[in-house]
Design a protein around this motif. Structure first.
Motif, PDB file in Angstrom:
ATOM      1  N   SER A  74      64.963  45.311  36.105  1.00  0.00           N
ATOM      2  CA  SER A  74      66.022  46.297  36.304  1.00  0.00           C
ATOM      3  C   SER A  74      65.446  47.682  36.034  1.00  0.00           C
ATOM      4  N   GLY A  75      66.271  48.716  36.241  1.00  0.00           N
ATOM      5  CA  GLY A  75      65.811  50.075  35.979  1.00  0.00           C
ATOM      6  C   GLY A  75      64.897  50.597  37.067  1.00  0.00           C
ATOM      7  N   PRO A  76      63.886  51.403  36.699  1.00  0.00           N
ATOM      8  CA  PRO A  76      63.063  52.066  37.711  1.00  0.00           C
ATOM      9  C   PRO A  76      62.060  51.159  38.409  1.00  0.00           C
ATOM     10  N   VAL A  77      61.670  50.047  37.781  1.00  0.00           N
ATOM     11  CA  VAL A  77      60.611  49.212  38.363  1.00  0.00           C
ATOM     12  C   VAL A  77      60.985  48.681  39.748  1.00  0.00           C
ATOM     13  N   SER A 142      73.574  36.820  38.293  1.00  0.00           N
ATOM     14  CA  SER A 142      72.668  37.580  37.430  1.00  0.00           C
ATOM     15  C   SER A 142      72.159  38.828  38.150  1.00  0.00           C
ATOM     16  N   GLY A 143      72.377  39.985  37.533  1.00  0.00           N
ATOM     17  CA  GLY A 143      71.887  41.224  38.137  1.00  0.00           C
ATOM     18  C   GLY A 143      70.379  41.303  38.150  1.00  0.00           C
ATOM     19  N   HIS A 144      69.733  40.869  37.055  1.00  0.00           N
ATOM     20  CA  HIS A 144      68.274  40.902  37.000  1.00  0.00           C
ATOM     21  C   HIS A 144      67.660  39.970  38.046  1.00  0.00           C
ATOM     22  N   ALA A 145      68.215  38.760  38.174  1.00  0.00           N
ATOM     23  CA  ALA A 145      67.676  37.809  39.147  1.00  0.00           C
ATOM     24  C   ALA A 145      67.842  38.333  40.573  1.00  0.00           C
ATOM     25  N   THR A 146      69.011  38.889  40.869  1.00  0.00           N
ATOM     26  CA  THR A 146      69.264  39.434  42.210  1.00  0.00           C
ATOM     27  C   THR A 146      68.335  40.597  42.499  1.00  0.00           C
ATOM     28  N   THR A 147      68.248  41.535  41.571  1.00  0.00           N
ATOM     29  CA  THR A 147      67.452  42.741  41.791  1.00  0.00           C
ATOM     30  C   THR A 147      65.968  42.419  41.896  1.00  0.00           C
ATOM     31  N   ALA A 148      65.474  41.547  41.021  1.00  0.00           N
ATOM     32  CA  ALA A 148      64.064  41.196  41.059  1.00  0.00           C
ATOM     33  C   ALA A 148      63.700  40.491  42.364  1.00  0.00           C
TER      34      ALA A 148
END
Length: 236
Positions: A74-77, A142-148
Protein backbone atom coordinates in the motif's frame (compact mmCIF):
# COMPACT_ATOMS: atom_id res chain seq x y z
CA UNK A 1 12.20 1.71 -36.95
CA UNK A 2 11.24 2.65 -33.38
CA UNK A 3 8.64 0.39 -31.79
CA UNK A 4 5.07 1.61 -31.54
CA UNK A 5 4.25 3.15 -28.15
CA UNK A 6 2.83 0.48 -25.88
CA UNK A 7 2.85 -2.06 -28.70
CA UNK A 8 1.54 -5.37 -27.35
CA UNK A 9 4.16 -8.06 -26.79
CA UNK A 10 4.23 -10.95 -29.21
CA UNK A 11 2.09 -13.85 -28.19
CA UNK A 12 -0.08 -11.77 -25.90
CA UNK A 13 -3.37 -13.12 -24.58
CA UNK A 14 -6.26 -13.24 -27.01
CA UNK A 15 -9.34 -11.10 -26.34
CA UNK A 16 -11.55 -14.17 -25.92
CA UNK A 17 -9.21 -15.51 -23.24
CA UNK A 18 -9.19 -12.17 -21.43
CA UNK A 19 -13.00 -11.99 -21.51
CA UNK A 20 -13.23 -15.53 -20.13
CA UNK A 21 -10.68 -14.77 -17.41
CA UNK A 22 -12.46 -11.58 -16.36
CA UNK A 23 -15.82 -13.34 -16.32
CA UNK A 24 -14.61 -16.31 -14.27
CA UNK A 25 -12.81 -14.12 -11.71
CA UNK A 26 -15.78 -11.77 -11.44
CA UNK A 27 -18.15 -14.71 -10.95
CA UNK A 28 -15.95 -16.24 -8.24
CA UNK A 29 -15.63 -12.88 -6.53
CA UNK A 30 -19.40 -12.42 -6.63
CA UNK A 31 -19.88 -15.89 -5.14
CA UNK A 32 -17.46 -15.08 -2.32
CA UNK A 33 -19.24 -11.78 -1.68
CA UNK A 34 -22.61 -13.56 -1.49
CA UNK A 35 -21.22 -16.04 1.03
CA UNK A 36 -19.86 -13.18 3.15
CA UNK A 37 -23.19 -11.35 2.98
CA UNK A 38 -25.30 -14.43 3.79
CA UNK A 39 -23.09 -15.32 6.76
CA UNK A 40 -22.98 -11.68 7.93
CA UNK A 41 -19.18 -11.76 7.76
CA UNK A 42 -18.74 -14.85 9.94
CA UNK A 43 -15.65 -16.84 8.89
CA UNK A 44 -15.83 -20.27 7.33
CA UNK A 45 -14.24 -23.14 9.25
CA UNK A 46 -11.03 -23.16 7.12
CA UNK A 47 -10.73 -19.39 7.55
CA UNK A 48 -11.03 -19.67 11.32
CA UNK A 49 -8.46 -22.46 11.40
CA UNK A 50 -5.97 -20.42 9.36
CA UNK A 51 -6.51 -17.41 11.60
CA UNK A 52 -6.03 -19.45 14.77
CA UNK A 53 -2.76 -20.87 13.42
CA UNK A 54 -1.41 -17.45 12.49
CA UNK A 55 -2.38 -15.98 15.87
CA UNK A 56 -0.36 -18.71 17.57
CA UNK A 57 2.75 -18.08 15.44
CA UNK A 58 3.41 -14.33 15.70
CA UNK A 59 6.97 -14.74 16.90
CA UNK A 60 10.04 -12.89 15.70
CA UNK A 61 11.64 -12.46 13.22
CA UNK A 62 8.65 -13.55 11.10
CA UNK A 63 6.39 -10.85 12.50
CA UNK A 64 8.81 -8.04 11.63
CA UNK A 65 9.46 -9.52 8.19
CA UNK A 66 5.73 -9.81 7.55
CA UNK A 67 5.18 -6.21 8.62
CA UNK A 68 7.94 -5.02 6.29
CA UNK A 69 6.55 -6.96 3.35
CA UNK A 70 2.94 -5.99 3.97
CA UNK A 71 3.92 -2.31 4.05
CA UNK A 72 4.97 -2.52 0.39
CA UNK A 73 1.42 -3.46 -0.61
CA UNK A 74 0.00 0.00 0.00
CA UNK A 75 1.04 3.65 -0.05
CA UNK A 76 3.56 4.96 -2.58
CA UNK A 77 5.13 1.64 -3.61
CA UNK A 78 2.24 0.36 -5.81
CA UNK A 79 1.95 3.77 -7.51
CA UNK A 80 5.70 3.85 -8.14
CA UNK A 81 5.33 0.42 -9.75
CA UNK A 82 2.48 1.70 -11.93
CA UNK A 83 4.58 4.65 -13.07
CA UNK A 84 7.51 2.36 -13.85
CA UNK A 85 5.16 0.07 -15.79
CA UNK A 86 4.11 2.95 -18.03
CA UNK A 87 7.70 4.04 -18.61
CA UNK A 88 8.67 0.51 -19.64
CA UNK A 89 5.62 -0.16 -21.82
CA UNK A 90 5.94 2.75 -24.25
CA UNK A 91 8.46 4.71 -26.29
CA UNK A 92 8.75 8.45 -26.75
CA UNK A 93 7.74 11.16 -24.34
CA UNK A 94 4.07 11.30 -25.30
CA UNK A 95 3.75 7.53 -25.43
CA UNK A 96 5.27 7.13 -21.98
CA UNK A 97 3.12 9.88 -20.50
CA UNK A 98 0.01 8.21 -21.85
CA UNK A 99 1.09 4.78 -20.63
CA UNK A 100 1.95 6.10 -17.16
CA UNK A 101 -1.40 7.89 -16.95
CA UNK A 102 -3.28 4.75 -17.98
CA UNK A 103 -1.41 2.54 -15.50
CA UNK A 104 -2.02 4.96 -12.63
CA UNK A 105 -5.71 5.26 -13.56
CA UNK A 106 -6.12 1.47 -13.59
CA UNK A 107 -4.57 1.25 -10.12
CA UNK A 108 -6.60 4.16 -8.75
CA UNK A 109 -9.88 2.86 -10.20
CA UNK A 110 -9.15 -0.59 -8.82
CA UNK A 111 -8.57 0.84 -5.36
CA UNK A 112 -11.75 2.90 -5.58
CA UNK A 113 -13.80 -0.16 -6.56
CA UNK A 114 -12.25 -2.18 -3.77
CA UNK A 115 -12.99 0.50 -1.21
CA UNK A 116 -16.58 0.82 -2.36
CA UNK A 117 -17.13 -2.94 -2.11
CA UNK A 118 -15.49 -3.00 1.30
CA UNK A 119 -17.87 -0.35 2.61
CA UNK A 120 -20.86 -2.04 0.97
CA UNK A 121 -20.21 -5.50 2.40
CA UNK A 122 -18.85 -4.24 5.75
CA UNK A 123 -17.32 -7.54 6.81
CA UNK A 124 -15.83 -7.30 10.32
CA UNK A 125 -12.14 -8.03 10.71
CA UNK A 126 -10.80 -10.84 12.89
CA UNK A 127 -10.70 -10.15 16.65
CA UNK A 128 -8.56 -7.12 17.42
CA UNK A 129 -6.70 -9.02 20.15
CA UNK A 130 -5.10 -11.15 17.41
CA UNK A 131 -3.87 -8.25 15.26
CA UNK A 132 -0.13 -7.87 14.76
CA UNK A 133 -0.43 -4.71 12.66
CA UNK A 134 -2.39 -1.50 12.28
CA UNK A 135 -5.58 -1.59 10.21
CA UNK A 136 -8.72 0.41 9.57
CA UNK A 137 -12.08 0.03 7.84
CA UNK A 138 -13.65 -3.32 7.02
CA UNK A 139 -12.18 -6.61 5.91
CA UNK A 140 -13.58 -7.77 2.53
CA UNK A 141 -11.86 -7.65 0.11
CA UNK A 142 -8.31 -7.12 1.33
CA UNK A 143 -7.03 -3.75 0.15
CA UNK A 144 -3.39 -4.80 0.35
CA UNK A 145 -4.02 -8.01 -1.63
CA UNK A 146 -6.01 -6.16 -4.30
CA UNK A 147 -3.53 -3.31 -4.63
CA UNK A 148 -0.45 -5.52 -4.67
CA UNK A 149 -1.93 -7.80 -7.33
CA UNK A 150 -2.89 -4.80 -9.47
CA UNK A 151 0.57 -3.24 -9.12
CA UNK A 152 2.30 -6.54 -9.89
CA UNK A 153 0.13 -7.08 -12.96
CA UNK A 154 0.75 -3.58 -14.25
CA UNK A 155 4.51 -3.85 -13.84
CA UNK A 156 4.47 -7.27 -15.48
CA UNK A 157 2.63 -5.63 -18.40
CA UNK A 158 5.41 -3.05 -18.67
CA UNK A 159 8.16 -5.66 -18.48
CA UNK A 160 6.53 -7.82 -21.15
CA UNK A 161 6.66 -4.86 -23.55
CA UNK A 162 10.36 -4.22 -23.21
CA UNK A 163 12.21 -7.33 -22.03
CA UNK A 164 13.21 -10.53 -23.76
CA UNK A 165 10.85 -13.47 -23.17
CA UNK A 166 13.12 -15.28 -20.72
CA UNK A 167 13.82 -12.17 -18.67
CA UNK A 168 10.16 -11.17 -18.77
CA UNK A 169 9.05 -14.56 -17.45
CA UNK A 170 11.52 -14.34 -14.57
CA UNK A 171 10.33 -10.87 -13.57
CA UNK A 172 6.68 -11.88 -13.87
CA UNK A 173 7.33 -14.80 -11.52
CA UNK A 174 9.07 -12.49 -9.02
CA UNK A 175 6.17 -10.03 -9.15
CA UNK A 176 3.63 -12.79 -8.70
CA UNK A 177 5.51 -14.09 -5.65
CA UNK A 178 5.63 -10.57 -4.21
CA UNK A 179 1.88 -10.09 -4.60
CA UNK A 180 1.28 -13.56 -3.15
CA UNK A 181 3.54 -12.74 -0.21
CA UNK A 182 1.75 -9.48 0.54
CA UNK A 183 -1.58 -11.28 0.62
CA UNK A 184 -0.28 -14.04 2.88
CA UNK A 185 1.08 -11.49 5.36
CA UNK A 186 -2.43 -10.07 5.82
CA UNK A 187 -3.60 -13.42 7.14
CA UNK A 188 -0.41 -14.08 9.09
CA UNK A 189 -0.68 -10.72 10.86
CA UNK A 190 -4.24 -11.59 11.86
CA UNK A 191 -5.89 -8.59 10.19
CA UNK A 192 -7.75 -10.43 7.40
CA UNK A 193 -9.57 -13.67 6.87
CA UNK A 194 -8.15 -15.81 4.03
CA UNK A 195 -11.31 -15.22 1.98
CA UNK A 196 -10.62 -11.48 2.03
CA UNK A 197 -7.23 -12.02 0.43
CA UNK A 198 -8.50 -14.49 -2.16
CA UNK A 199 -11.27 -12.06 -3.09
CA UNK A 200 -8.72 -9.28 -3.51
CA UNK A 201 -6.71 -11.41 -5.92
CA UNK A 202 -9.83 -12.32 -7.90
CA UNK A 203 -10.93 -8.71 -8.13
CA UNK A 204 -7.50 -7.54 -9.25
CA UNK A 205 -7.24 -10.28 -11.89
CA UNK A 206 -10.63 -9.39 -13.33
CA UNK A 207 -9.71 -5.69 -13.50
CA UNK A 208 -6.34 -6.41 -15.11
CA UNK A 209 -7.99 -8.58 -17.76
CA UNK A 210 -10.45 -5.78 -18.55
CA UNK A 211 -7.58 -3.27 -18.71
CA UNK A 212 -5.75 -5.45 -21.22
CA UNK A 213 -8.91 -5.63 -23.31
CA UNK A 214 -9.04 -1.82 -23.35
CA UNK A 215 -5.35 -1.41 -24.17
CA UNK A 216 -5.73 -1.31 -28.00
CA UNK A 217 -8.28 1.50 -27.68
CA UNK A 218 -6.26 3.47 -25.13
CA UNK A 219 -3.18 3.41 -27.35
CA UNK A 220 -4.81 3.69 -30.76
CA UNK A 221 -2.82 6.02 -33.02
CA UNK A 222 -3.41 7.26 -36.55
CA UNK A 223 -1.30 5.76 -39.27
CA UNK A 224 2.25 7.05 -39.84
CA UNK A 225 2.51 10.34 -41.71
CA UNK A 226 3.18 10.08 -45.43
CA UNK A 227 6.67 10.91 -46.55
CA UNK A 228 6.91 14.14 -48.59
CA UNK A 229 8.62 12.16 -51.35
CA UNK A 230 5.86 9.56 -51.52
CA UNK A 231 3.73 9.77 -54.64
CA UNK A 232 0.21 10.96 -54.10
CA UNK A 233 -2.60 8.52 -54.72
CA UNK A 234 -4.54 9.71 -57.74
CA UNK A 235 -8.15 10.47 -57.17
CA UNK A 236 -10.83 9.59 -59.69
Amino acid sequence: MAPHPAAPPRGGPRPALLVALAAVCAALFAAAAVVVAVRHGAPLTPEQAAHDWSAAHHGEPLRSLARALTATGSGPVPYAMAVLAGLLAARGTLGRLRAVACAVVVLAVGQAIRYGLMELLARPRPPQADWAGRVSDYSFPSGHATTAALAAGLLAWGVLHCARPGTARTWCAVLALWALGVGVTRVYLGVHWPGDVLAGWLLATALLALALLAEPFAFRHPGPPRSPDSPSTPTS
